[in-house]
Write a protein that holds these residues in place. Structure first.
Motif, PDB file in Angstrom:
ATOM      1  N   SER A   1      78.126  64.860  18.245  1.00 48.70           N
ATOM      2  CA  SER A   1      79.072  64.585  19.109  1.00 48.70           C
ATOM      3  C   SER A   1      79.705  65.858  19.533  1.00 48.70           C
ATOM      4  O   SER A   1      79.929  66.957  18.604  1.00 48.70           O
ATOM      5  CB  SER A   1      80.125  63.435  18.718  1.00 48.70           C
ATOM      6  OG  SER A   1      81.143  64.016  17.778  1.00 48.70           O
TER       7      SER A   1
ATOM      8  N   GLU B   1      76.275  55.903  17.355  1.00 52.06           N
ATOM      9  CA  GLU B   1      76.651  56.104  18.532  1.00 52.06           C
ATOM     10  C   GLU B   1      76.200  54.738  19.689  1.00 52.06           C
ATOM     11  O   GLU B   1      76.899  54.439  20.478  1.00 52.06           O
ATOM     12  CB  GLU B   1      75.648  57.333  19.218  1.00 52.06           C
ATOM     13  CG  GLU B   1      75.379  57.564  20.592  1.00 52.06           C
ATOM     14  CD  GLU B   1      74.376  58.354  21.148  1.00 52.06           C
ATOM     15  OE1 GLU B   1      74.448  58.814  22.318  1.00 52.06           O
ATOM     16  OE2 GLU B   1      73.670  58.987  20.377  1.00 52.06           O
TER      17      GLU B   1
ATOM     18  N   TRP C   1      81.645  57.815  22.325  1.00 48.64           N
ATOM     19  CA  TRP C   1      81.271  58.468  21.161  1.00 48.64           C
ATOM     20  C   TRP C   1      81.218  59.965  21.331  1.00 48.64           C
ATOM     21  O   TRP C   1      81.512  60.549  20.234  1.00 48.64           O
ATOM     22  CB  TRP C   1      79.607  58.052  21.124  1.00 48.64           C
ATOM     23  CG  TRP C   1      78.935  58.777  20.065  1.00 48.64           C
ATOM     24  CD1 TRP C   1      78.861  58.582  18.812  1.00 48.64           C
ATOM     25  CD2 TRP C   1      78.021  59.918  20.031  1.00 48.64           C
ATOM     26  NE1 TRP C   1      78.230  59.297  17.978  1.00 48.64           N
ATOM     27  CE2 TRP C   1      77.569  60.087  18.918  1.00 48.64           C
ATOM     28  CE3 TRP C   1      77.840  60.638  21.247  1.00 48.64           C
ATOM     29  CZ2 TRP C   1      76.756  61.562  18.414  1.00 48.64           C
ATOM     30  CZ3 TRP C   1      76.856  61.967  20.822  1.00 48.64           C
ATOM     31  CH2 TRP C   1      76.515  62.120  19.800  1.00 48.64           C
ATOM     32  N   ASN C   2      80.954  60.832  22.350  1.00 50.59           N
ATOM     33  CA  ASN C   2      81.026  62.151  22.464  1.00 50.59           C
ATOM     34  C   ASN C   2      82.335  62.637  22.125  1.00 50.59           C
ATOM     35  O   ASN C   2      82.412  63.657  21.700  1.00 50.59           O
ATOM     36  CB  ASN C   2      80.452  62.468  23.663  1.00 50.59           C
ATOM     37  CG  ASN C   2      79.476  63.857  23.533  1.00 50.59           C
ATOM     38  OD1 ASN C   2      78.942  63.940  22.589  1.00 50.59           O
ATOM     39  ND2 ASN C   2      79.418  64.599  24.594  1.00 50.59           N
TER      40      ASN C   2
END
Length: 291
Positions: free
Chosen positions: A175, A214, A224-225
Motif C-alpha cells: 500500500s 486488499e 486499502w492504499n
C-alpha cells in the motif's frame, strides 16, 4: 527565493502535455507512467546493467512522454522549454531531506559499484537478498536522484534486480501508506521496515494474503492504499479490532495499521468488530519469513 525551474508560476510541473492544472497533470502522468512501466515488465531482459544509467533509463521510459527532463538527475545540467539550468541543490519532502544535487551521482555510483561487487545479489537466500536489497533501496531513496517519480523508478529497478537474482518482488501488494512509512524510516537510518516488506513481497503465500486483504478491505469501503497493511510477524504481539474475518485469513486493525493473520491465531469464536490481542505463532509459512 529563486523560482523553481521545474515549475510553472502556479506550482504545476512544466510538462510536454501543455497541462496547467496540477491535479489533471498528476492523473495523466500516473496513467501514462503506469502503461510505460507495464511495458517494461513485459520485457524478457532488464533495460540496463543495474547501474546509474539503468536507473536513468527506467525514469526516462516511464516519464519521458510527460517531462522533458525525464532521465536527468538533480546533479546534472537540465533544459526545460529552452531554459538550461543546474537544478537547485536541495530537495525536501514531508520533512525528509534528501541528498544535495551535486552529491547524487557520486553517491549512487558508489552504491552501484557495491552492487556489482555483490554480483547483483545473485546466489543469495531470500532473507539474505531482502537484507541487501533493503540497503540498496534505502540508498536510492536517500539519493532521490530525480525531481519527481523516484519511488516508481526505484521499484521497477528493484523488480528487475529481483528477477535477475531469482527473487520475484510483487510491489502491487504494498500500500502507498506502507511504502511511505518504510521509506521515511529508511531515510532516518532504519531499513528494517524495508527488509521486512521485501521478505513479504518475495513470498507467494504472503503476497496472496495481502491480495486477499486488499480485496476484503475495499469490499468493506476502506481505502486499502491509505492503510499500512502487512502480514503478522512471528513472535510479535498485536492488538486491535477485527476488521474482517475469513475462513482462513483475518485482519486486525489498530488505527491506520492492518495486520493479516490466520484466523485461528485470533482465538475461537472471534467476530468482526471485536477487540482482540494475539501473538503471531508463525504456524503459517508466510509468518516464518526468516527461512
Amino acid at each position: 527565493m529563486a523560482a523553481d525551474p521545474y515549475l510553472q508560476e502556479n506550482g504545476t510541473f512544466k510538462n510536454r502535455l501543455g497541462i496547467t492544472d496540477a491535479a489533471e497533470l498528476q492523473a495523466r502522468e500516473t496513467a501514462i507512467s503506469t502503461v510505460r512501466l507495464a511495458q517494461m515488465q513485459q520485457l524478457e531482459q532488464p533495460v540496463g546493467r543495474f547501474d546509474l544509467d539503468h536507473l536513468r533509463g527506467i525514469h526516462r521510459r516511464a516519464f519521458g512522454d510527460v517531462y522533458e527532463w525525464a532521465g536527468k538527475t538533480r546533479g546534472e545540467w537540465t533544459t526545460i522549454q529552452g531554459e538550461r539550468f543546474m537544478p537547485p541543490a536541495g530537495l525536501m519532502k514531508g520533512g525528509t531531506r534528501f541528498a544535495d544535487g551535486p552529491m547524487v551521482e557520486p553517491f549512487l555510483r558508489d552504491t552501484f559499484r557495491q552492487l556489482e561487487r555483490d554480483n547483483q545479489l545473485r546466489g543469495l537466500s531470500r532473507p539474505e537478498f531482502a537484507g541487501k536489497a533493503a540497503e540498496l533501496m534505502g540508498d536510492m531513496n536517500a539519493a532521490h536522484p530525480f525531481r519527481e517519480g523516484n519511488g516508481r523508478t526505484q521499484r521497477e529497478f528493484m523488480r528487475e534486480l529481483g528477477v535477475e537474482a531469482g527473487h520475484q518482488l510483487n510491489f502491487s501488494v504494498v500500500s502507498q501508506a506502507r511504502m511511505i512509512h518504510v521509506s521515511i524510516e529508511s531515510a532516518r537510518g532504519d531499513n528494517e521496515g524495508l527488509r521486512r516488506m521485501l521478505l513479504e513481497i518475495s513470498d507467494r503465500q504472503a503476497v496472496r494474503a495481502l491480495q486477499q486483504a486488499e480485496q476484503a478491505l475495499e469490499k468493506r469501503g476502506q481505502d486499502w492504499n491509505g492503510l499500512y497493511v502487512a502480514t503478522a510477524n512471528k513472535g510479535q504481539i498485536y492488538s486491535g479490532e477485527v476488521a474482517w474475518k475469513g475462513r482462513e485469513l483475518s485482519a486486525v486493525q489498530d488505527g491506520n495499521r492492518v495486520i493479516v493473520a490466520p484466523t485461528r491465531e485470533l482465538g475461537r469464536g472471534v467476530q468482526e468488530g471485536q477487540s482482540v490481542q494475539f501473538t503471531a505463532s508463525g504456524r503459517a509459512q508466510w509468518m516464518d519469513l526468516e527461512r
